[in-house]
Design a protein around this motif. Structure first.
Motif, PDB file in Angstrom:
ATOM      1  N   HIS A 100       0.809  -1.220   0.000  1.00  0.00           N
ATOM      2  CA  HIS A 100       0.000   0.000   0.000  1.00  0.00           C
ATOM      3  C   HIS A 100       0.845   1.273   0.000  1.00  0.00           C
ATOM      4  N   THR A 102       2.115   2.719   2.534  1.00  0.00           N
ATOM      5  CA  THR A 102       1.720   3.607   3.619  1.00  0.00           C
ATOM      6  C   THR A 102       2.927   3.968   4.478  1.00  0.00           C
ATOM      7  N   TYR A 110      -5.889   2.840   3.330  1.00  0.00           N
ATOM      8  CA  TYR A 110      -4.893   1.798   3.494  1.00  0.00           C
ATOM      9  C   TYR A 110      -4.256   1.841   4.881  1.00  0.00           C
ATOM     10  N   ASP A 113      -6.679   0.199   6.999  1.00  0.00           N
ATOM     11  CA  ASP A 113      -6.750  -1.237   6.692  1.00  0.00           C
ATOM     12  C   ASP A 113      -5.620  -2.018   7.346  1.00  0.00           C
ATOM     13  N   TYR A 153     -10.549  -6.101  -0.801  1.00  0.00           N
ATOM     14  CA  TYR A 153     -10.023  -5.748  -2.123  1.00  0.00           C
ATOM     15  C   TYR A 153     -10.487  -6.678  -3.244  1.00  0.00           C
TER      16      TYR A 153
END
Length: 183
Positions: A100, A102, A110, A113, A153
């Protein structure tokens, strides 16, 4: 003998598997993967990265594995009992964060998540309880992530029935109390 982390990376790069549970169980059988140990903090997330890549998620697998090695090696062993955070759940959360992209400064779905997944995995691990078992916790974490990526997803990873092959090697095995004990 080859460094454990080089071994994990090499095996992952050679794998064409889309089945993270099968891959992790195959690698756990190698004598370099201890019954309990911080190598799971790298192994578990690496197996997820391989499966996600092999089902078509677009990212540089080798670069992602290098990042997984760096992140996973930072977490010491025994975090389950000493920090209240299972290294397997954290490893899979790190794998999500890697794909992701992140960071601590991310403010998107994300970021949420990654944390929600780890929370779900820790909840399942906590329901079973201790003492430690890196294999059991890896299976619980992996089953949780398989459901999570499908729900969140639409990514379908194979979800096999898991029967533990390692209980005879675990002095602390909880036997019938473990959902994977085959007797």
């Amino acid at each position: 003998m080859q460094d454990i982390y080089d071994f994990i990376k090499q095996k992952c790069l050679e794998s064409e598997s889309c089945h993270p549970l099968t891959l992790i169980q195959e690698m756990m059988k190698d004598e370099r993967i201890h019954m309990h140990g911080p190598e799971h903090h790298v192994l578990d997330g690496s197996c997820l990265l391989v499966a996600l890549h092999n089902v078509g998620m677009d990212f540089d697998l080798e670069k992602a594995l290098d990042e997984m090695m760096e992140r996973g090696r930072k977490m010491p062993g025994a975090t389950c009992g000493q920090w209240g955070v299972c290294g397997s759940a954290a490893s899979l959360g790190a794998a999500l964060a890697i794909v992701h992209k992140t960071t601590p400064l991310s403010s998107n779905e994300y970021y949420k998540d990654n944390l929600k997944y780890v929370s779900k995995a820790l909840d399942k691990i906590g329901d079973v309880g201790g003492p430690r078992c890196c294999k059991r916790n890896a299976f619980l974490s992996m089953l949780t992530i398989i459901d999570f990526v499908k729900e969140r997803y639409g990514i379908e990873l194979e979800k096999e029935n898991v029967e533990c092959e390692f209980s005879s090697m675990n002095k602390q095995c909880i036997k019938e109390e473990c959902p994977f004990f085959k007797g």
